[in-house]
Design a protein around this motif. Sequence first.
Motif, PDB file in Angstrom:
ATOM      1  N   PHE A   1       0.846  -1.431   0.145  1.00  0.00           N
ATOM      2  CA  PHE A   1      -0.055  -0.004  -0.053  1.00  0.00           C
ATOM      3  C   PHE A   1       0.868   1.392  -0.196  1.00  0.00           C
ATOM      4  CE2 PHE A   1      -2.823  -3.201   1.907  1.00  0.00           C
ATOM      5  CZ  PHE A   1      -3.886  -3.064   1.366  1.00  0.00           C
ATOM      6  N   GLU A   2       0.118   2.249  -0.658  1.00  0.00           N
ATOM      7  CA  GLU A   2       0.820   3.752  -0.616  1.00  0.00           C
ATOM      8  C   GLU A   2       0.675   4.305   0.783  1.00  0.00           C
ATOM      9  OE1 GLU A   2       2.579   5.406  -2.693  1.00  0.00           O
ATOM     10  OE2 GLU A   2       2.295   3.513  -4.137  1.00  0.00           O
ATOM     11  N   PRO A   3       1.563   5.105   1.469  1.00  0.00           N
ATOM     12  CA  PRO A   3       1.198   5.647   2.961  1.00  0.00           C
ATOM     13  C   PRO A   3      -0.171   6.035   2.951  1.00  0.00           C
ATOM     14  CG  PRO A   3       3.303   6.168   2.217  1.00  0.00           C
ATOM     15  CD  PRO A   3       2.846   5.572   0.747  1.00  0.00           C
ATOM     16  N   LEU A   4      -0.925   6.946   2.153  1.00  0.00           N
ATOM     17  CA  LEU A   4      -1.870   7.220   2.282  1.00  0.00           C
ATOM     18  C   LEU A   4      -3.193   6.258   2.398  1.00  0.00           C
ATOM     19  CD1 LEU A   4      -1.988  10.566   0.087  1.00  0.00           C
ATOM     20  CD2 LEU A   4      -1.962  10.553   2.471  1.00  0.00           C
ATOM     21  N   HIS A   5      -2.757   5.217   1.502  1.00  0.00           N
ATOM     22  CA  HIS A   5      -3.982   4.198   1.715  1.00  0.00           C
ATOM     23  C   HIS A   5      -3.724   3.480   2.855  1.00  0.00           C
ATOM     24  CE1 HIS A   5      -4.322   4.463  -3.153  1.00  0.00           C
ATOM     25  NE2 HIS A   5      -4.915   5.050  -2.674  1.00  0.00           N
TER      26      HIS A   5
ATOM     27  N   PHE B   1      -4.084  12.291  14.560  1.00  0.00           N
ATOM     28  CA  PHE B   1      -4.157  11.015  13.603  1.00  0.00           C
ATOM     29  C   PHE B   1      -3.879  10.993  12.321  1.00  0.00           C
ATOM     30  CE2 PHE B   1      -6.352  10.616  17.846  1.00  0.00           C
ATOM     31  CZ  PHE B   1      -6.057   9.350  18.037  1.00  0.00           C
ATOM     32  N   SER B   2      -4.488  11.990  11.471  1.00  0.00           N
ATOM     33  CA  SER B   2      -4.324  12.091  10.005  1.00  0.00           C
ATOM     34  C   SER B   2      -2.934  12.233   9.756  1.00  0.00           C
ATOM     35  CB  SER B   2      -5.168  13.270   9.377  1.00  0.00           C
ATOM     36  OG  SER B   2      -6.590  13.012   9.664  1.00  0.00           O
ATOM     37  N   VAL B   3      -2.320  13.459  10.418  1.00  0.00           N
ATOM     38  CA  VAL B   3      -0.745  13.791  10.082  1.00  0.00           C
ATOM     39  C   VAL B   3       0.140  12.736  10.661  1.00  0.00           C
ATOM     40  CG1 VAL B   3       0.784  15.535  10.712  1.00  0.00           C
ATOM     41  CG2 VAL B   3      -1.314  16.440  10.190  1.00  0.00           C
ATOM     42  N   TYR B   4      -0.320  12.413  11.941  1.00  0.00           N
ATOM     43  CA  TYR B   4       0.820  11.492  12.606  1.00  0.00           C
ATOM     44  C   TYR B   4       0.976   9.962  11.597  1.00  0.00           C
ATOM     45  CZ  TYR B   4       2.647   7.923  15.781  1.00  0.00           C
ATOM     46  OH  TYR B   4       3.364   6.995  16.439  1.00  0.00           O
ATOM     47  N   HIS B   5      -0.180   9.397  11.397  1.00  0.00           N
ATOM     48  CA  HIS B   5      -0.329   8.349  10.614  1.00  0.00           C
ATOM     49  C   HIS B   5       0.385   8.417   9.241  1.00  0.00           C
ATOM     50  CE1 HIS B   5      -2.023   5.940  14.061  1.00  0.00           C
ATOM     51  NE2 HIS B   5      -2.958   6.378  13.932  1.00  0.00           N
ATOM     52  N   THR B   6      -0.052   9.414   8.699  1.00  0.00           N
ATOM     53  CA  THR B   6       0.154   9.422   7.077  1.00  0.00           C
ATOM     54  C   THR B   6       1.755   9.876   7.089  1.00  0.00           C
ATOM     55  OG1 THR B   6      -1.915  10.396   6.428  1.00  0.00           O
ATOM     56  CG2 THR B   6       0.033  11.021   5.162  1.00  0.00           C
ATOM     57  N   PHE B   7       2.339  11.043   7.988  1.00  0.00           N
ATOM     58  CA  PHE B   7       3.878  11.141   7.785  1.00  0.00           C
ATOM     59  C   PHE B   7       4.631  10.062   8.340  1.00  0.00           C
ATOM     60  CE2 PHE B   7       1.982  15.246   6.767  1.00  0.00           C
ATOM     61  CZ  PHE B   7       2.952  15.648   5.879  1.00  0.00           C
ATOM     62  N   LEU B   8       4.233   9.328   9.579  1.00  0.00           N
ATOM     63  CA  LEU B   8       4.931   8.349  10.016  1.00  0.00           C
ATOM     64  C   LEU B   8       5.046   7.067   8.756  1.00  0.00           C
ATOM     65  CD1 LEU B   8       6.302   6.570  12.291  1.00  0.00           C
ATOM     66  CD2 LEU B   8       4.215   5.682  13.142  1.00  0.00           C
ATOM     67  N   SER B   9       4.033   6.706   8.080  1.00  0.00           N
ATOM     68  CA  SER B   9       3.939   5.764   6.990  1.00  0.00           C
ATOM     69  C   SER B   9       4.902   6.319   6.138  1.00  0.00           C
ATOM     70  CB  SER B   9       2.654   5.543   6.539  1.00  0.00           C
ATOM     71  OG  SER B   9       1.686   5.015   7.416  1.00  0.00           O
TER      72      SER B   9
ATOM     73  N   GLU C   1      19.444   9.996   5.495  1.00  0.00           N
ATOM     74  CA  GLU C   1      18.236   9.676   5.198  1.00  0.00           C
ATOM     75  C   GLU C   1      17.348  10.912   5.956  1.00  0.00           C
ATOM     76  OE1 GLU C   1      16.846   7.785   3.145  1.00  0.00           O
ATOM     77  OE2 GLU C   1      18.338   6.263   2.909  1.00  0.00           O
ATOM     78  N   ILE C   2      17.756  12.131   5.434  1.00  0.00           N
ATOM     79  CA  ILE C   2      17.217  13.337   6.619  1.00  0.00           C
ATOM     80  C   ILE C   2      15.599  13.397   5.978  1.00  0.00           C
ATOM     81  CG2 ILE C   2      17.941  14.902   4.700  1.00  0.00           C
ATOM     82  CD1 ILE C   2      17.734  15.303   8.634  1.00  0.00           C
ATOM     83  N   MET C   3      15.276  13.212   4.799  1.00  0.00           N
ATOM     84  CA  MET C   3      13.919  13.441   4.415  1.00  0.00           C
ATOM     85  C   MET C   3      12.896  12.580   5.149  1.00  0.00           C
ATOM     86  SD  MET C   3      13.633  15.994   2.748  1.00  0.00           S
ATOM     87  CE  MET C   3      11.938  15.805   2.354  1.00  0.00           C
ATOM     88  N   GLY C   4      13.391  11.216   5.416  1.00  0.00           N
ATOM     89  CA  GLY C   4      12.530  10.112   5.959  1.00  0.00           C
ATOM     90  C   GLY C   4      12.270  10.395   7.386  1.00  0.00           C
ATOM     91  N   VAL C   5      13.549  10.904   8.140  1.00  0.00           N
ATOM     92  CA  VAL C   5      13.366  11.394   9.385  1.00  0.00           C
ATOM     93  C   VAL C   5      12.523  12.454   9.407  1.00  0.00           C
ATOM     94  CG1 VAL C   5      14.861  12.048  11.395  1.00  0.00           C
ATOM     95  CG2 VAL C   5      15.943  10.294   9.892  1.00  0.00           C
ATOM     96  N   LEU C   6      12.620  13.422   8.790  1.00  0.00           N
ATOM     97  CA  LEU C   6      11.885  14.530   8.819  1.00  0.00           C
ATOM     98  C   LEU C   6      10.569  14.264   8.714  1.00  0.00           C
ATOM     99  CD1 LEU C   6      11.842  17.696   8.862  1.00  0.00           C
ATOM    100  CD2 LEU C   6      11.867  17.837   6.351  1.00  0.00           C
TER     101      LEU C   6
ATOM    102  N   ILE D   1       7.668  15.148  11.594  1.00  0.00           N
ATOM    103  CA  ILE D   1       6.567  15.853  11.375  1.00  0.00           C
ATOM    104  C   ILE D   1       5.349  14.937  12.060  1.00  0.00           C
ATOM    105  CG2 ILE D   1       4.811  16.726   9.732  1.00  0.00           C
ATOM    106  CD1 ILE D   1       7.068  17.283   7.872  1.00  0.00           C
ATOM    107  N   ALA D   2       5.419  13.841  11.839  1.00  0.00           N
ATOM    108  CA  ALA D   2       4.314  13.020  12.826  1.00  0.00           C
ATOM    109  C   ALA D   2       4.375  13.226  14.052  1.00  0.00           C
ATOM    110  CB  ALA D   2       4.799  11.616  12.360  1.00  0.00           C
ATOM    111  N   ALA D   3       5.779  13.253  14.705  1.00  0.00           N
ATOM    112  CA  ALA D   3       5.736  13.385  16.094  1.00  0.00           C
ATOM    113  C   ALA D   3       5.256  14.878  16.630  1.00  0.00           C
ATOM    114  CB  ALA D   3       7.331  13.262  16.587  1.00  0.00           C
TER     115      ALA D   3
END
Length: 290
Positions: free
Chosen positions: A30-34, A75-83, A146-151, A155-157
Amino acid sequence: MSISVLLAYAAAITLWASAFPAIRVGLESFEPLHLSMLRLLIGSTALVIAAIATNMKLPERKDQPAILILGFLGFSVYHTFLSIGEETVSAGAASFVVSTTPLVSALLARFFLKETFGTYGWAGSITALFGVFLISFDAGEGFNLEIMGVLMVLIAALGESVYFVLQSNYLTKYGFIPFTTYTIWAGTLFMLVSVPGTAEAIHQASMESLLTVMYLGLFPTVIPYFAIAYATSKQGASEATSSLYLTPVLAIIISWIWIGETPTLLSMAGGVVVLAGVSLAALYKERNKK
């Protein structure tokens, strides 16, 4: 501490820790949004059933805009950006970055609620930030940044931190379980924009990914909140917060067993530094309370 409280803590820590490797498995199909939308939709459906069974009342109209915003952030921001972050950041490393949430919450409370932070708080922040910087390097792939992934994980946090800081008045008014239910529903509402393409993704997904998404929606998204609510009612909030620092450690163990993810020494070192920074600020805060 009673056996029931210990079991509540154990359930919350284990389920939240298991979410990090579970997300990695879900991202295989799945894509992160899905993935985020399905996870929240499954959790929301289960909560609708629970709300009907317990005759849960809806929030007052004047509070609904704030609940929508908090649901979006928590929830929306946290789960999406964590994924999104876990597409490039390992599950164990992501769990360490997310563990900065109490510290980010304290910083936000300092600026928005005028709460004291102190020298130890700032020292802990700088220490934890250095740990996040270490985690940003993936030594297993030739020391690549891997700064973008950590960023994305940060954002999720941040979204979750704002949620925790601004929820206090509503928790008092509605109670932990009803308020959390409202915000999960709100977060799910915003995620419905991701519905297009979901049916095709489900059709093409592996059975392991489908079962993992079901697991994410029914367990880590819902049960830990109820478990922590029970434990907090018996022991207080500070004990619950400190116990959750075990989550990254358990996340690494579960990731190793489940998906064969072996953390790099640099990620481990960064994780230890992050926890040291968060603990420094938390312990000083508890000391000032006494």
